[in-house]
Motif scaffolding. Structure first.
Motif, PDB file in Angstrom:
ATOM      1  N   CYS A  39       0.844  -1.203   0.000  1.00 26.36           N
ATOM      2  CA  CYS A  39       0.000   0.000   0.000  1.00 26.36           C
ATOM      3  C   CYS A  39       0.876   1.249   0.000  1.00 26.36           C
ATOM      4  CB  CYS A  39      -0.933   0.009   1.208  1.00 26.36           C
ATOM      5  SG  CYS A  39      -1.894   1.540   1.305  1.00 26.36           S
TER       6      CYS A  39
ATOM      7  N   ARG B 207      -0.100   4.100   0.908  1.00 21.66           N
ATOM      8  CA  ARG B 207      -0.432   4.985   2.039  1.00 21.66           C
ATOM      9  C   ARG B 207       0.125   4.455   3.354  1.00 21.66           C
ATOM     10  NH1 ARG B 207      -4.119   9.203   1.119  1.00 21.66           N
ATOM     11  NH2 ARG B 207      -5.583   8.852  -0.580  1.00 21.66           N
ATOM     12  N   CYS B 208      -0.235   3.184   3.691  1.00 19.01           N
ATOM     13  CA  CYS B 208       0.114   2.683   5.037  1.00 19.01           C
ATOM     14  C   CYS B 208       1.253   1.670   5.005  1.00 19.01           C
ATOM     15  CB  CYS B 208      -1.117   2.077   5.705  1.00 19.01           C
ATOM     16  SG  CYS B 208      -1.694   0.561   4.934  1.00 19.01           S
TER      17      CYS B 208
ATOM     18  N   CYS C 116      -6.065  -0.811  -1.130  1.00 24.26           N
ATOM     19  CA  CYS C 116      -5.871  -1.225   0.268  1.00 24.26           C
ATOM     20  C   CYS C 116      -7.217  -1.223   0.990  1.00 24.26           C
ATOM     21  CB  CYS C 116      -4.898  -0.286   0.956  1.00 24.26           C
ATOM     22  SG  CYS C 116      -4.667  -0.642   2.707  1.00 24.26           S
TER      23      CYS C 116
ATOM     24  N   ASP D  91      -7.300   1.667   3.954  1.00 26.77           N
ATOM     25  CA  ASP D  91      -7.335   3.124   3.760  1.00 26.77           C
ATOM     26  C   ASP D  91      -7.557   3.535   2.303  1.00 26.77           C
ATOM     27  OD1 ASP D  91      -4.951   2.443   2.624  1.00 26.77           O
ATOM     28  OD2 ASP D  91      -3.702   3.320   4.182  1.00 26.77           O
TER      29      ASP D  91
END
Ligand SMILES: [Zn+2]
Length: 412
Positions: free
Chosen positions: A7, A9-10, A23, A26
């Motif tokens: 991912c 983002r995370c 994901c 998120d």
């Protein structure tokens, strides 16, 4: 060598042995990750010589699946006849006449690999044509959701490729909502449906990243000082930046990077606005209108990644009006012999502005992405003829009122 998905983002990891979208935690875009250290031991850039002149020459850094190929990629890098040190990467020579062929070749390859049956896409035009062609080649169903006023070529090619086409009275974001609604239905999973929307699955970025590998290979493994890229969804920008990181890990290039430049139409410039305001994500652009249909993306899903790349690369974002884009389309055709899609010609507008402001110097090597062929936009560009002071004007004037390309609601 594909090890997992990650991912953006995370940082969470997901298995790459089954279909994945974004994901689940998120909504972050998932990137394919490879064992680059192992690839480095077994493959070098020197081994590319003599390989097939398609994007699959880079299969060492692509998923290991039987490619659905129509000969996409390895497009010419043409030296500009007008500006020394400027190159035009002519993506109009791809199958279906645009750079979308790369992403859809990779995405359809993986969809077939995973046994998916029905592929859905919201598209402003050229991605629809590409999905339709690759789905046909793979023996899969393509379900296309496109705005009513896409260029005629996109609608007609989808029909000929045997795709199921739904014309939507709205923008690509309205088309995306239709696909999102379908995903909630029980048939979606049961009948093998899959959403191949821009950045909603990991492999279109993988196809598009080959543009980054080609820029490096075709310039003799030197990085240019700048890359100007017409940005709707921005998949190519994401992909090229990913490719540069991979190539550095493989030892094919050093730490140097080009300044990445986004060009958008003044009638739909969410990234330009966010960049100028120093934001990390874009707001939905209201009343998006431009004849460059590929740039009519009111809020790209990968906005946070695009803006991050602009920052990290010391790039910038530039807008061009439809009038400037049309003039540049005509100028490129006359001066370079390249009949480009309006999105690609917007790069010329951006380059001129960045030269005038001193952002680029004459000695800087800059690559302009001509993302598609003007032949896909004949109905759009023919209206330009109607506006031009030429003998063609009289002939066009006798025809019924031209439809409002770029308007949200067309007359039919
Ligand atoms: Zn995440």
């Amino acid at each position: 060598m594909l090890t997992h998905l990650e991912c953006t983002r995370c940082g969470e990891h997901y298995p790459a042995d089954r279909p994945q979208s974004v994901c689940p935690k998120d909504g972050g875009i998932l990137y394919a990750r490879y064992d680059l250290a192992a690839i480095k031991r077994t493959f070098s850039s020197a081994r590319l010589a003599g390989r097939t002149p398609t994007m699959w020459r880079y299969d060492a850094v692509l998923p290991d699946a039987n490619p659905v190929s129509l000969g996409e990629g390895f497009t010419p890098m043409l030296p500009s006849r007008e500006y020394p040190n400027v190159y035009v990467k002519d993506e109009g020579l791809n199958p279906t006449g645009s750079f979308k062929a790369r992403g859809l070749s990779a995405a359809v390859t993986m969809a077939r690999h995973f046994g998916l049956k029905k592929l859905a896409i919201p598209s402003a035009g050229n991605a629809a044509g590409a999905l339709a062609a690759y789905a046909a080649a793979a023996g899969l169903e393509a379900h296309i959701f496109m705005p009513k006023d896409v260029p005629a070529a996109n609608r007609i090619e989808c029909d000929y490729y045997g795709a199921h086409v739904t014309l939507v009275d709205g923008l690509i974001s309205d088309c995306a909502k239709k696909v999102a609604d379908m995903k909630k239905e029980s048939f979606w999973q049961k009948d093998g449906w899959f959403d191949v929307s821009t950045t909603k699955e990991p492999y279109r970025v993988e196809g598009k990243k080959t543009m980054g590998y080609e820029v490096a290979e075709q310039l003799g493994w030197r990085m240019p000082q700048g890359i100007i890229y017409p940005t709707g969804g921005g998949v190519g920008l994401l992909g090229m930046w990913k490719a540069f990181d991979e190539m550095e890990a493989l030892g094919w290039i050093g730490p140097e990077r080009p300044k990445m430049i986004v060009v958008q139409s003044a009638g739909c410039a969410p990234i330009v606005k966010a960049w100028e305001e120093g934001k990390q994500s874009a707001e939905m652009w209201t009343s998006a209108a431009t004849l460059a249909s590929g740039l009519r993306v009111p809020k790209p899903y990968g906005d946070y990644l695009i803006l991050d790349i602009l920052k990290k690369s010391h790039g910038t974002a530039v807008s061009a009006t439809d009038e400037e884009i049309l003039e540049a389309t005509r100028h490129w055709a006359k001066v370079e012999g390249i009949f480009a899609a309006p999105e690609g010609a917007a790069c010329l507008v951006a380059y001129r502005k960045l030269r005038a402001s001193g952002f680029f110097k004459p000695e800087d090597t800059v690559v302009l992405f001509s993302t598609g062929s003007g032949l896909k936009y004949l109905d759009v560009l023919d209206q330009d003829v109607a506006r031009a002071p030429s003998p063609a004007k009289a002939a066009s004037a006798a025809q019924p009122a031209a439809r409002q390309i770029g308007g949200i609601i067309g007359p039919y």
